[in-house]
Design an enzyme around this catalytic site. Structure first.
Site, PDB file in Angstrom:
ATOM      1  N   GLY A   3      -0.841   7.750   1.326  1.00 56.02           N
ATOM      2  CA  GLY A   3      -0.999   7.965   2.553  1.00 56.02           C
ATOM      3  C   GLY A   3       0.086   7.484   3.390  1.00 56.02           C
ATOM      4  N   SER A  29      -4.548  -0.661  14.400  1.00 57.79           N
ATOM      5  CA  SER A  29      -5.172   0.398  14.573  1.00 57.79           C
ATOM      6  C   SER A  29      -5.826   0.168  15.933  1.00 57.79           C
ATOM      7  CB  SER A  29      -6.474   0.451  13.591  1.00 57.79           C
ATOM      8  OG  SER A  29      -7.316   1.433  13.908  1.00 57.79           O
ATOM      9  N   ASN A  67       1.520   3.355  -2.358  1.00 59.63           N
ATOM     10  CA  ASN A  67       1.249   4.547  -3.433  1.00 59.63           C
ATOM     11  C   ASN A  67       0.638   5.673  -2.716  1.00 59.63           C
ATOM     12  OD1 ASN A  67      -1.166   2.276  -3.276  1.00 59.63           O
ATOM     13  ND2 ASN A  67      -2.083   4.058  -4.202  1.00 59.63           N
ATOM     14  N   GLY A  72       0.899  -1.239   0.121  1.00 62.18           N
ATOM     15  CA  GLY A  72       0.029  -0.093  -0.116  1.00 62.18           C
ATOM     16  C   GLY A  72       0.970   1.293   0.062  1.00 62.18           C
ATOM     17  N   GLY A 111       1.668   4.512   3.772  1.00 63.07           N
ATOM     18  CA  GLY A 111       2.404   3.721   2.895  1.00 63.07           C
ATOM     19  C   GLY A 111       3.419   4.616   2.028  1.00 63.07           C
ATOM     20  N   TYR A 144     -13.967  -3.964  10.675  1.00 62.98           N
ATOM     21  CA  TYR A 144     -12.741  -3.530  10.267  1.00 62.98           C
ATOM     22  C   TYR A 144     -11.894  -3.736  11.665  1.00 62.98           C
ATOM     23  CZ  TYR A 144      -8.968   0.212  10.098  1.00 62.98           C
ATOM     24  OH  TYR A 144      -7.782   0.977  10.107  1.00 62.98           O
TER      25      TYR A 144
END
Length: 304
Positions: A27, A152, A25, A23, A29, A178
């Protein structure tokens, strides 16, 4: 908890190290990949969308000329994609120093992965579980290698795992789904660390959470445009959110099984420090049950 104000300037030299970031690409990451590349690491950006990945590569190289970057297509919602990407990386690299399991989905249109898993558990946990298992042989021989999985604070809320329905839809609440996937990230990290220690491996497993950072993960959340002006002051930048991951990944003082997150109010923003996790995430029996169920569903066996 610790109280020092750790920043990206505290990242040690990463020259000669190979880091793989899922990930990467956008935020957190992207900021993780940017910081590691800026300190000299060869960074593999494992992304679902190659066009967005290419834009991320350009952005990093605009800031760090000569950055050593590799783009790898990876869709964590497809075990076939996970296996193909892991094979490609394994063929290209004899060693991996750092594996950052960062990619994730939160409030997204209700759907299943290509393998029939609930999208959050399938992407956030099962995809990364298989990904880690398939790449572990490139990590285990490397002194100082680390696996960092991004969880999280949502792991605390409505996150009880029903193993009778593990991997499939469990209730109607997307927030609860989540939370279960983020609890799974921590259970996985703790069980992986236990197995690495038992095997006498030099690799360690850690976890981190970014707090409430300014990323695109809430883009499908109902009413986000309305509430954003209200919640904005509670959030911090993606660059700040990535610091917990970066500390877990690079701080020489960090050790296996630790969990890093922001030091501010309710761990929503701030500098990265050691933070506690829920009692459920520390349940050794639950960790083993999750491991066994994950191996069965993904058909990936670990070397440890």
């Amino acid at each position: 908890m610790t109280s020092d104000k750790w920043t990206a300037t505290d990242i040690p030299d990463q020259s000669g190290r190979v880091a793989v970031v899922t990930g990467a690409n956008s935020g957190n990451g992207l900021e993780t990949a940017r910081a590691l590349a800026g300190r000299g690491a060869m960074v593999v950006l494992a992304v679902r969308d190659l066009d967005k990945g290419g834009t991320a590569v350009d952005a990093i190289r605009a800031e760090h000329r000569g950055a050593d970057l590799v783009l790898q297509e990876l869709d964590l919602a497809s075990l076939n994609s996970v296996r193909g990407a892991a094979s490609a990386i394994g063929d290209r690299f004899e060693r991996i120093d750092l594996l950052v399991n960062n990619a994730g989905v939160f409030h997204t249109p209700r759907r299943q992965t290509a393998d029939g898993f609930e999208i959050r558990m399938g992407t956030n946990h099962l995809g990364h579980f298989a990904w880690t298992g398939l790449l572990l042989d490139r990590l285990i021989p490397v002194a100082g290698s680390r696996v960092v999985t991004v969880s999280s604070n949502a792991h605390r809320y409505r996150s009880r795992i029903d193993f009778e329905r593990f991997g499939v839809a469990q209730g109607r609440s997307q927030s609860a789904a989540y939370g279960r996937s983020k609890l799974a990230n921590l259970l996985f990290t703790r069980e992986l660390q236990r197995r690495l220690v038992a095997a006498g491996a030099p690799t360690v497993a850690l976890a981190a959470h970014p707090g409430w950072s300014e990323t695109g993960i809430l883009r499908h959340f109902p009413g986000i445009r309305i509430v954003h002006p209200l919640i904005g002051p509670l959030r911090h930048s993606a660059a700040m959110g990535a610091l917990a991951t970066l500390r877990a990944a690079t701080d020489p003082a960090a050790s296996g099984g630790q969990f890093y997150g922001p030091d501010g109010f309710m761990e929503m923003r701030g500098h990265p420090v050691l933070v506690p996790s829920s009692a459920r995430s520390r349940d050794a029996e639950l960790q083993r049950r999750l491991w066994d169920a994950s191996q069965e569903l993904t058909e990936v066996q670990f070397e440890v």
